[in-house]
Motif scaffolding. Structure first.
Motif, PDB file in Angstrom:
ATOM      1  N   GLN A  21     -32.618 -13.213 -11.704  1.00  8.57           N
ATOM      2  CA  GLN A  21     -31.548 -12.893 -10.749  1.00  8.57           C
ATOM      3  C   GLN A  21     -30.396 -12.180 -11.452  1.00  8.57           C
ATOM      4  OE1 GLN A  21     -30.876 -16.967  -9.450  1.00  8.57           O
ATOM      5  NE2 GLN A  21     -31.769 -16.508  -7.449  1.00  8.57           N
ATOM      6  N   PHE A  22     -30.056 -12.673 -12.653  1.00 10.23           N
ATOM      7  CA  PHE A  22     -28.954 -12.082 -13.414  1.00 10.23           C
ATOM      8  C   PHE A  22     -29.276 -10.636 -13.794  1.00 10.23           C
ATOM      9  CE2 PHE A  22     -26.905 -11.504 -17.694  1.00 10.23           C
ATOM     10  CZ  PHE A  22     -25.615 -11.329 -17.214  1.00 10.23           C
ATOM     11  N   LEU A  23     -30.515 -10.381 -14.232  1.00 13.40           N
ATOM     12  CA  LEU A  23     -30.910  -9.023 -14.617  1.00 13.40           C
ATOM     13  C   LEU A  23     -30.872  -8.084 -13.415  1.00 13.40           C
ATOM     14  CD1 LEU A  23     -33.850  -9.800 -17.078  1.00 13.40           C
ATOM     15  CD2 LEU A  23     -31.552  -8.979 -17.644  1.00 13.40           C
ATOM     16  N   ARG A  24     -31.310  -8.571 -12.248  1.00 10.83           N
ATOM     17  CA  ARG A  24     -31.253  -7.746 -11.039  1.00 10.83           C
ATOM     18  C   ARG A  24     -29.811  -7.405 -10.673  1.00 10.83           C
ATOM     19  NH1 ARG A  24     -35.498 -11.047  -8.945  1.00 10.83           N
ATOM     20  NH2 ARG A  24     -34.000 -12.227  -7.697  1.00 10.83           N
ATOM     21  N   ARG A  25     -28.929  -8.398 -10.797  1.00  9.93           N
ATOM     22  CA  ARG A  25     -27.528  -8.171 -10.448  1.00  9.93           C
ATOM     23  C   ARG A  25     -26.874  -7.190 -11.427  1.00  9.93           C
ATOM     24  NH1 ARG A  25     -23.720 -10.500  -6.947  1.00  9.93           N
ATOM     25  NH2 ARG A  25     -25.373 -11.732  -6.003  1.00  9.93           N
TER      26      ARG A  25
END
Length: 618
Positions: A58-62
């Motif tokens: 999720q962090f990488l997508r954000r």
């Protein structure tokens, strides 16, 4: 650096969290405002550790979604790191939803921050961890420094921080730049100006990048055949940069429009091709090919003649298409109609539309809210009275609503509130088609089409004896059931677009914002949606809210606006200002939130009222 003298603020904080009492003269206005919001939102002042953490994927997508912001900001963050490198500080970039995208700095400070989950991927907003520079800057869109016990939660009492919002060209929140430092090393009062200056430089860089991309997209569009049907070019935020001639002819007002606006007009995406920058090798936009939405089975089953003009928002929902089909058929006849629907579903709009599409459209449309009439005045309102019929009567008498509606339509809203003795009198008028005014002897013939409405179950009331059965059968001839808004959620984008056009509100709601509105129950139906949009227009003026702001407004129990807080009664207002504020509140309540009507009532301009609403945090 200054020594920390925080005992005064500690005592102010302790009294507030324990008793809810605050001496505002001893603390910054923005801090006190934030404390009240945190208390209202139920933030735990004795904790304050970050709890909402993104998973790695999720962090990488954000981060990937915010790559442009990161690329623009990192050079300026590194300059700040060099300048403040000896001050044991942390340097952060936070996205518009409050998630920390980037954090770097002194190793000891990083370790101390980790103990309270102040790390990359954490959500650091007021609602999550209480008053802090990042969260408060996100809410207010203003730079702020928060030191020690000015933080609402104890976890941050040993920290100082300075933050500044990063705004887009149209004022939308892009993110927040922040510097945080442990107070054991002292207070750095000169950090805030440096953060503000760096944030401004990042804003300018983002604006220049956006303009360069727009120019490149326009160059790309110049090679597209202008006769290419239903095609457009938009940037990565789906703002339309170019549209084919055919699409311009199909749709009105494409200036500053977004792809979602076009999809709301009955188009769907046939093909979406990424457009790559020649210089950056990244996606800068999309070429979109569209097609018109095919008619649904419901549209074939319930075809509505385009000649039937509905005064409200039609939308595309199957349930409402069926209602329009019924209304169109009813308008062609002189049959008595009963409209049933919850409060706020638009019963009067439907009744008026039926009238305007009928052969009586050149006659009067008279609406009567039977629920608002005192019982002893209903007869005189409906049937009129002769001159001198009672004390206070006009000498020339008074024509009742039946006579006023002669040749047209009489709409009796909340008809279930009519007392039974009056139901008998109404039956006689409906049967004999003539009315005798109170105190008179001469009957007057009336040619009136009756449309009734109520939010109550008329059949159930008749079964209980609250409504006379003969009266029920006389008015319940052709029933039309208006669906509540929660059963026609697909029509919400049309309501939003109609509202913006009607009120000349030049904003565009993204697909995420529209989907957010579609997840809410709307127990007050269309009226509640309109009132909510009124509040958004007052609060955010020329820009739409962020998704986080929208969710906060929709799902809090009393849905306060982002700057409207439950401040104590002794606000910093003069006696005259307090009286002025009270008058404004009364006018807005009386006008049901309609700013134009409230301004007329107060005898001031709309722009003046908007300014004062913002000033008084209404």
């Amino acid at each position: 650096m200054l020594e920390v003298q925080d005992s005064l603020k500690n005592s102010v904080w302790s009294r507030f969290v324990q008793e809810g009492v605050l001496d505002k003269s001893r603390i910054n206005k923005r801090i006190s405002e934030s404390w009240y919001i945190c208390r209202q939102d139920g933030v735990n002042p004795y904790n304050g550790k970050g709890n909402e953490l993104l998973q790695e994927n999720q962090f990488l997508r954000r981060k990937n979604a915010s790559s442009q912001l990161l690329n623009a900001a990192l050079p300026f963050i590194r300059k700040l790191q060099k300048f403040f490198g000896q001050m044991k500080s942390l340097f952060l970039l936070v996205d518009s939803d409050g998630y920390v995208l980037y954090m770097d700095g002194d190793p000891m400070a990083l370790e101390k921050a980790g103990a309270i989950n102040f790390i990359e991927g954490v959500k650091w907003t007021e609602k999550e961890v209480g008053t802090n520079a990042v969260g408060t800057a996100l809410r207010t869109k203003e730079p702020i420094a928060v030191i020690g016990a000015e933080h609402y939660a104890v976890a941050s009492h040993s920290w100082g921080c300075a933050a500044s919002p990063i705004l887009s060209e149209n004022g939308q929140m892009e993110g927040v730049l922040n510097i945080s430092y442990p107070l054991e090393y002292g207070v750095h009062e000169h950090m805030l100006p440096s953060v503000v200056s760096a944030a401004y430089a990042i804003e300018q860089k983002l604006i220049n990048i956006a303009k360069d991309k727009e120019l490149e997209l326009m160059q790309y569009a110049s090679f597209i055949n202008p006769q290419d049907p239903l095609s457009l070019v938009c940037n990565e935020k789906e703002k339309i940069i170019w549209a084919s001639n055919h699409l311009k002819n199909e749709l009105s007002n494409l200036n500053a429009a977004y792809l979602s606006d076009v999809l709301n007009e009955g188009c769907t995406v046939l093909e979406k091709q990424p457009v790559y920058s020649r210089t950056r090798n990244d996606v800068i936009g999309f070429k979109i090919s569209l097609k018109k939405t095919e008619s649904t089975n419901m549209a074939k089953r319930f075809p509505v003649n385009p000649a039937f003009q509905f005064g409200g928002v039609c939308g595309e929902s199957k349930k409402f298409r069926k209602v329009l089909f019924q209304a169109e058929r009813a308008a062609k006849s002189n049959i008595t109609i009963h409209i049933h629907g919850e409060t706020g579903t638009g019963k009067e709009v439907m009744a008026r539309s039926i009238h305007l599409n009928s052969t009586r459209k050149h006659g009067p449309f008279i609406a009567v809210n039977c629920g608002s009439l005192p019982k002893d005045l209903i007869a005189s309102e409906l049937f009129g009275y002769a001159g001198g019929a009672f004390t206070g009567a006009k000498r020339e008498g008074h024509k009742g609503k039946f006579q006023q509606a002669n040749g047209g339509t009489l709409f009796l809203d909340e008809v279930a509130e009519i007392p039974q003795e009056m139901q008998v009198a109404l039956l006689r008028v409906l049967e004999e088609k003539e009315v005798v005014p109170i105190g008179g002897t001469k009957p007057f013939p009336v040619d009136v089409r009756i449309i009734t409405a109520t939010h109550r179950d008329l059949a159930e009331l008749a079964a209980k004896g609250d409504v006379r059965e003969d009266f029920f059968y006389r008015i319940f001839v052709y029933p039309i059931q208006l669906p509540p808004l929660r059963e026609r959620m697909e029509d919400i984008p049309y309501f939003v677009r109609h509202y913006c056009r009607t009120n000349n509100w030049q904003v565009t709601f993204s697909r995420d914002l529209l989907e957010c509105l579609q997840t809410y129950e709307w127990h007050g139906n269309i009226r509640e949606l309109h009132n909510f949009l009124d509040r958004l227009r007052i609060e955010f003026e020329t820009m739409p809210p962020t998704l986080a702001e929208m969710k906060t407004l929709l799902h809090s129990d009393i849905r306060p606006l982002s700057h409207s807080v439950a401040l104590p009664l002794n606000e910093d207002l003069t006696y005259r200002e307090q009286i002025e504020k009270a008058k404004m509140m009364d006018a807005l309540l009386a006008a049901e939130g309609n700013v134009t009507k409230a301004a007329e009532k107060l005898n001031i301009s709309r722009s003046t009222l908007y300014r004062k609403i913002k000033k008084f945090h209404l």
